[in-house]
Scaffold this motif. Structure first.
Motif: not given
Length: 239
Positions: A1-14
Motif C-alpha cells: 500500500m502506498t501513501n498516495a490518495t485516490a478517487l475512484v469513478l464508481f458507478s455501482g457496476g462490476q
C-alpha cells in the motif's frame, strides 16, 4: 500500500466495483465519485451505497481507508445525448458504426469532473474501469484517449494527476479473476449480489453472474466472462 490518495469513478457496476477494491488494496485514502447523467439504468446509482456498506463490513482493513462518496448531477449530458443509454430505444449500431449505447464525451466529462473534485480534495490518482479489450467500440475507452486526457488535465490544472486504468487490457473473464484475487469469494459475492451492469436496469431476473435482463450487450459480456472464468477455475489442478 502506498501513501498516495485516490478517487475512484464508481458507478455501482462490476468493473468500477473491482477497481474500487483494487484501489483500497493500494492507497491510503480512497474516495468515490458517481454521476447521474440521465441513464436509463439509473438503478446502478441506487445500489452504490449498498456496495460501499458491504465492502466496509466484509473487509475491515478497507473501512478506515474508504472516505467520502460524491454524486454529481450531469443530467444535462443525457438531455443532449441521443443514445440508447439515455432514452428508451432499442440497442443497435448507429450509422457511424458505433453502438448507439455510446454516450459522446461521457468518460471525458467524468474524468474532468473527477479531476476537479480530486483537485479540491487532494486526491492525486483518478481510477476508472475503462477497458480497450471489451470496450464495445467506445473511442473514449481507448488507452490513447485516457493518456491524452491525463496530459490535458495535468497541463490545464497545473497538478500532477495519474489516471489509473486497472482493467485496460483485461477481458471480462480476467476481470472476474482479478476480483477473486483481490478479495476472494467475499468480493465475488458482492459483485454478484449487489453490482449492476444491465443496460435495461433490470434487477428482477437473477442469474449465476448477478441480476440483469440477460439479453443486452452488457449482460452478454458479463455472463460470458463469468462462464469463462468459472470454467478456468474448474480446469485448475487440485492439490
Amino acid at each position: 500500500m502506498t501513501n498516495a490518495t485516490a478517487l475512484v469513478l464508481f458507478s455501482g457496476g462490476q468493473d468500477s466495483t473491482t477497481c474500487l477494491a483494487w484501489a483500497l488494496e493500494r492507497f491510503e485514502r480512497v474516495e468515490t465519485i458517481g454521476f447521474d447523467y440521465g441513464q436509463r439504468h439509473r438503478v446502478e446509482l441506487d445500489i452504490r451505497p449498498d456496495i460501499l456498506t458491504q465492502l466496509r463490513a466484509q473487509f475491515l482493513a478497507w473501512d478506515d481507508r474508504l472516505g467520502n462518496d460524491h454524486l454529481i448531477d450531469l443530467r444535462s449530458l443525457g438531455a443532449i445525448s441521443d443514445t440508447a443509454l439515455t432514452s428508451d430505444r432499442a440497442i443497435a449500431f448507429a450509422e457511424s458504426g458505433l453502438p448507439n449505447t455510446f454516450v459522446p464525451c461521457r468518460n471525458l466529462l467524468f474524468l474532468t469532473y473527477a479531476a476537479a473534485v480530486g483537485y479540491r480534495r487532494g486526491l492525486n490518482h483518478l481510477i476508472t474501469g475503462v477497458c480497450e479489450t471489451d470496450f464495445s467500440g467506445y473511442p473514449d475507452c481507448r488507452d490513447d484517449t485516457i493518456k491524452a486526457l491525463q496530459v490535458a488535465l495535468n497541463l490545464g490544472m497545473d497538478r500532477r494527476f495519474v489516471v489509473d486504468t486497472p482493467l485496460m487490457w483485461l477481458d471480462k473473464a480476467q476481470t472476474w479473476a482479478l476480483a477473486d484475487e483481490i478479495g476472494g469469494g467475499a468480493l465475488v459475492d458482492i459483485l454478484i449480489e449487489h453490482s449492476h451492469t444491465c443496460y435495461q436496469g433490470d434487477r428482477t431476473h437473477r442469474h449465476d453472474w448477478g441480476s440483469g435482463c440477460g439479453a443486452c450487450p452488457a449482460c452478454d459480456l458479463r455472463a460470458a466472462g463469468y462462464t469463462q472464468w468459472r470454467r478456468g477455475l474448474e480446469r485448475l489442478p487440485t492439490s
